[in-house]
Enzyme design. Structure first.
Site, PDB file in Angstrom:
ATOM      1  N   THR A  94       0.447  -1.446  -0.332  1.00 58.12           N
ATOM      2  CA  THR A  94      -0.340  -0.137  -0.097  1.00 58.12           C
ATOM      3  C   THR A  94       1.377   0.992  -0.187  1.00 58.12           C
ATOM      4  O   THR A  94       0.031   2.319  -0.813  1.00 58.12           O
ATOM      5  CB  THR A  94      -0.859   0.052   1.066  1.00 58.12           C
ATOM      6  OG1 THR A  94       0.249  -0.465   2.164  1.00 58.12           O
ATOM      7  CG2 THR A  94      -2.207  -1.078   0.682  1.00 58.12           C
ATOM      8  N   CYS A  95       2.361   1.732   0.727  1.00 60.21           N
ATOM      9  CA  CYS A  95       3.040   2.053   0.590  1.00 60.21           C
ATOM     10  C   CYS A  95       3.424   3.054  -0.643  1.00 60.21           C
ATOM     11  O   CYS A  95       3.472   3.932  -1.475  1.00 60.21           O
ATOM     12  CB  CYS A  95       4.095   1.967   1.133  1.00 60.21           C
ATOM     13  SG  CYS A  95       5.270   0.829   0.975  1.00 60.21           S
TER      14      CYS A  95
END
Length: 393
Positions: A360-361
């Site tokens: 997700t980063c």
């Protein structure tokens, strides 16, 4: 955006180091060390270095994704009602917990509120969409607008309804024995709070009923959360100047913080999607993926987006404003996330036997090359509904 581009035009950066196991504590220590008044470092590019449970520096270069993960994870933990700083309304909107000082200690609680003000402002400043559903009456403080009696419905609909009932002809105030006071519970003990000086000795009558209703609303919406709200705003306003928000109403501010509601535009996603590892827009697997997304309802699409980006809503003004851009990479057997990694390798699983994973980063979806749409749909739905994310296998 203009202010951010101006302050981040050079390579000036502010680097912080945090342990994943002490995310709030380490972040607080470094933000709290900034002098009050809007330190220039708040507007610089924030570079985050994570330490794992063994105290080792996690590999990788922060090109914006690690900073995003730090901000979104801090918001997720710090605003969680179980942490004690915020409470949820009946419709799950957040506002400061007036009793946070009894949970964390008054001094630490105020530092934490100021810190979360910094974090929420930094996410907004960087254009990072977050899952932060703030209550309407709390948003009024950010917009520098007073709370009125009708705003009480966003905190306590039942109390609001009861107060309106007091104005009806069939209500006999003398039988209700009301005074200008409220009973509150603190640390298991009930205390009486005066709404006006000596309020417990002032009866509510038809002549002062309107004053009583306004006093109740003022206490519930403003007075009881005055200190934590002031601390939060002190941190928030050091990065987001109050005059910047005056042009917005509550709905528009919600869009800035949490993105567009409802189902996101698949065509817009296609236009700004990037591919890696052999995938491209016309790849059969990608076509199967979008066919599956087209069949999903709004909540399912939201879970898919949250699985990849950590937020269930599209950025304001579309995916052109998602940073880093969303990317879909083929998950092969010989890479992390492919069938030859870790437990999957030991079990003899190949890429197509595994679930999709996400970083997700980096807004990155690692999608195995499933051979049928049925298999892709089953694996994808399982992954996004499991509530897992990073390197789920």
């Amino acid at each position: 955006t203009t202010d951010r581009e101006h302050h981040q035009a050079s390579d000036t950066r502010w680097q912080i180091r945090v342990r994943r196991s002490h995310l709030i504590e380490d972040g607080l220590a470094q933000f709290a060390a900034l002098p009050p008044g809007g330190d220039p470092r708040l507007r610089c590019r924030l570079f985050v270095i994570f330490e794992n449970a063994q105290g080792l520096t996690e590999a990788g270069i922060d090109a914006g994704g690690v900073c995003k993960e730090f901000l979104t994870q801090t918001i997720k933990k710090g605003f969680d009602p179980t942490f004690g700083l915020f409470l949820g309304t009946p419709d799950d909107k957040l506002y400061p917990n007036p009793k946070a000082g009894t949970i964390h200690g008054e001094a630490l609680a105020m530092k934490l509120f100021r810190y979360l003000g910094h974090i929420a402002a930094k996410a907004l400043y960087e254009g990072i969409v977050t899952e932060l559903p703030l209550a309407d009456f709390f948003l009024n403080f950010l917009l520098q607008k007073p709370n009125l009696v009708d705003d009480l419905v966003s905190l306590d609909p039942q109390l609001y309804k009861s107060l309106l009932f007091l104005k009806k002809p069939e209500c006999t105030l003398q039988d209700m024995c009301l005074t200008f006071s409220m009973e509150e519970e603190l640390m298991g003990q009930k205390t009486v709070v005066d709404l006006i000086p000596g309020g417990r000795h002032v009866d509510v009558t038809a002549d002062n009923l309107i004053l009583y209703i306004h006093a109740i609303a003022d206490y519930k919406l403003t007075q009881q959360i005055a200190r934590p709200t002031a601390a939060f705003l002190s941190g928030f306003s050091e990065l987001i100047r109050p005059d910047w928000l005056r042009m917005f109403d509550r709905r528009e501010l919600v869009l800035l913080i949490a993105g567009e509601p409802g189902a996101f535009d698949l065509e817009d996603l296609k236009r700004h999607l990037r591919y890696a590892g052999g995938y491209h827009a016309d790849h059969p697997v990608i076509k199967r993926l979008f066919k599956t997304l087209e069949e999903m309802d709004t909540p399912q699409r939201g879970r898919f987006l949250a699985f990849v980006t950590s937020c269930s809503k599209a950025p304001l003004m579309g995916f052109a404003n998602l940073h880093p851009p969303m990317c879909i990479r083929m998950a092969e057997d010989d890479e992390p996330g492919g069938g030859g990694h870790g437990l999957a390798r030991a079990l003899g699983l190949k890429g197509i036997d595994r679930l999709p994973t996400a970083s997700t980063c980096f807004n990155l979806l690692k999608l195995p090359p499933y051979s049928t749409r049925k298999q892709l749909k089953e694996k994808l739905l399982y992954a996004i509904n499991a509530g897992s994310g990073f390197e789920l296998s």
